[in-house]
Design a protein around this motif. Structure first.
Motif, PDB file in Angstrom:
ATOM      1  N   SER A  54      45.975  44.388  43.245  1.00 46.97           N
ATOM      2  CA  SER A  54      46.377  45.791  43.238  1.00 46.97           C
ATOM      3  C   SER A  54      46.582  46.322  41.815  1.00 46.97           C
ATOM      4  N   GLU A  55      46.693  45.415  40.875  1.00 47.29           N
ATOM      5  CA  GLU A  55      46.887  45.850  39.489  1.00 47.29           C
ATOM      6  C   GLU A  55      45.571  46.364  38.918  1.00 47.29           C
ATOM      7  N   GLU A  56      45.643  47.417  38.181  1.00 44.90           N
ATOM      8  CA  GLU A  56      44.435  48.007  37.618  1.00 44.90           C
ATOM      9  C   GLU A  56      44.166  47.447  36.227  1.00 44.90           C
ATOM     10  N   ARG A  57      42.908  47.236  35.955  1.00 43.03           N
ATOM     11  CA  ARG A  57      42.493  46.803  34.622  1.00 43.03           C
ATOM     12  C   ARG A  57      42.502  48.006  33.691  1.00 43.03           C
ATOM     13  N   ASP A  58      42.604  47.745  32.394  1.00 44.18           N
ATOM     14  CA  ASP A  58      42.619  48.851  31.430  1.00 44.18           C
ATOM     15  C   ASP A  58      41.273  48.990  30.728  1.00 44.18           C
ATOM     16  N   PHE A  59      40.224  48.398  31.306  1.00 44.02           N
ATOM     17  CA  PHE A  59      38.891  48.480  30.702  1.00 44.02           C
ATOM     18  C   PHE A  59      37.854  48.703  31.802  1.00 44.02           C
ATOM     19  N   ASP A  60      36.678  49.165  31.384  1.00 44.30           N
ATOM     20  CA  ASP A  60      35.591  49.433  32.312  1.00 44.30           C
ATOM     21  C   ASP A  60      34.339  48.680  31.880  1.00 44.30           C
ATOM     22  N   LEU A  61      33.304  48.813  32.675  1.00 48.37           N
ATOM     23  CA  LEU A  61      32.018  48.197  32.363  1.00 48.37           C
ATOM     24  C   LEU A  61      31.526  48.680  31.002  1.00 48.37           C
ATOM     25  N   ASN A  62      31.029  47.749  30.192  1.00 49.25           N
ATOM     26  CA  ASN A  62      30.488  48.001  28.846  1.00 49.25           C
ATOM     27  C   ASN A  62      31.557  48.191  27.775  1.00 49.25           C
ATOM     28  N   ASP A  63      32.838  48.182  28.176  1.00 43.53           N
ATOM     29  CA  ASP A  63      33.896  48.229  27.169  1.00 43.53           C
ATOM     30  C   ASP A  63      33.973  46.891  26.437  1.00 43.53           C
ATOM     31  N   TYR A  64      34.534  46.923  25.242  1.00 40.88           N
ATOM     32  CA  TYR A  64      34.796  45.690  24.504  1.00 40.88           C
ATOM     33  C   TYR A  64      36.242  45.274  24.757  1.00 40.88           C
ATOM     34  N   VAL A  65      36.428  43.987  25.023  1.00 38.36           N
ATOM     35  CA  VAL A  65      37.772  43.489  25.315  1.00 38.36           C
ATOM     36  C   VAL A  65      38.128  42.343  24.375  1.00 38.36           C
ATOM     37  N   HIS A  66      39.412  42.194  24.180  1.00 43.68           N
ATOM     38  CA  HIS A  66      39.967  41.089  23.395  1.00 43.68           C
ATOM     39  C   HIS A  66      40.613  40.124  24.376  1.00 43.68           C
ATOM     40  N   ILE A  67      40.260  38.842  24.296  1.00 44.77           N
ATOM     41  CA  ILE A  67      40.816  37.846  25.209  1.00 44.77           C
ATOM     42  C   ILE A  67      42.142  37.362  24.636  1.00 44.77           C
ATOM     43  N   ILE A  68      43.212  37.562  25.394  1.00 47.88           N
ATOM     44  CA  ILE A  68      44.558  37.344  24.870  1.00 47.88           C
ATOM     45  C   ILE A  68      45.204  36.044  25.335  1.00 47.88           C
ATOM     46  N   SER A  69      44.559  35.324  26.269  1.00 48.20           N
ATOM     47  CA  SER A  69      45.125  34.047  26.711  1.00 48.20           C
ATOM     48  C   SER A  69      44.022  33.172  27.286  1.00 48.20           C
ATOM     49  N   GLY A  70      44.361  31.904  27.521  1.00 46.87           N
ATOM     50  CA  GLY A  70      43.373  30.965  28.033  1.00 46.87           C
ATOM     51  C   GLY A  70      42.616  30.276  26.913  1.00 46.87           C
ATOM     52  N   ALA A  71      41.640  29.465  27.289  1.00 47.47           N
ATOM     53  CA  ALA A  71      40.895  28.666  26.313  1.00 47.47           C
ATOM     54  C   ALA A  71      40.073  29.514  25.357  1.00 47.47           C
ATOM     55  N   LEU A  72      39.741  30.752  25.754  1.00 47.50           N
ATOM     56  CA  LEU A  72      38.920  31.621  24.903  1.00 47.50           C
ATOM     57  C   LEU A  72      39.761  32.627  24.127  1.00 47.50           C
TER      58      LEU A  72
END
Length: 206
Positions: A146-164
């Motif tokens: 139910s939580e909404e993402r703050d990005f859309d298709l073709n947007d650039y994202v920064h990975i903030i957690s996990g192995a990447l």
């Protein structure tokens, strides 16, 4: 040879190996996706059979644990089709690794007998280590649908957690049912699609 002499020989061999390791570098090999573990075991066996312990020192498949759709821990290969190998690059080791079943080549080699380029220190630290420690296999908390993402298709994202963590890339696909984005990240000079959960991504400010 008595036990004392054997112990001294073991110490000498250990010291020699440590010195040799200083000349080793990390490389990336390609293999068929889904066969990484089999290739890993074949490489380990080849090192033993051909006595390459003084030239090939470590092999890694970078993995992490995520929660599957049944909310059970599941091991996931972070870089499908890639295996990392720490070795001294010689004609012998280059040939032996390339001719291991399942290995399709080295990343960073243009072919025609040209040896591959090793990973840079930055690439090693980003892909294999965090603060000089191996990437921890920690479960990634699955985001509520139910939580909404703050990005859309073709947007650039920064990975903030996990192995990447620390990587950036462009969103190529969105799966709102699973809360997973396919992000195209530049690895080894080529764009590689990786699946990352929404909770691990943050839109890059324009």
């Amino acid at each position: 040879m008595n036990k004392k002499d054997e112990d001294i020989k073991d110490i000498d061999n250990s010291q020699e190996l440590e010195e040799l390791k200083q000349h080793a570098q990390w490389y990336v090999i390609n293999c068929n996706k889904g066969h990484e573990r089999r290739v890993y075991e074949d490489l380990k066996q080849k090192i033993e059979t051909l006595n390459l312990k003084d030239k090939i020192f470590d092999i890694k498949i970078v993995e992490e644990v995520i929660l599957n759709k049944d909310k059970k821990p599941e091991t996931k290969n972070v870089f499908p089709g890639y295996i990392f190998i720490n070795m001294i690059m010689t004609d012998e080791t280059w040939y032996d690794v390339r001719n291991t079943p399942g290995v399709t080549g080295f990343i960073g080699s243009s072919g025609r007998g040209i040896k591959p380029l090793p990973l840079s220190e930055k690439e090693v630290n980003t892909m294999l280590y965090r603060d000089n420690k191996q990437v921890k296999k920690e479960p990634i908390v699955k985001k509520d649908k139910s939580e909404e993402r703050d990005f859309d298709l073709n947007d650039y994202v920064h990975i903030i957690s996990g192995a990447l963590k620390g990587h950036e890339g462009q969103v190529g696909q969105l799966d709102d049912d699973k809360g997973v984005a396919t992000v195209n990240i530049d690895f080894f000079g080529r764009s590689t699609p990786v699946k990352v959960e929404y909770v691990c991504c943050k839109k890059v400010s324009s």
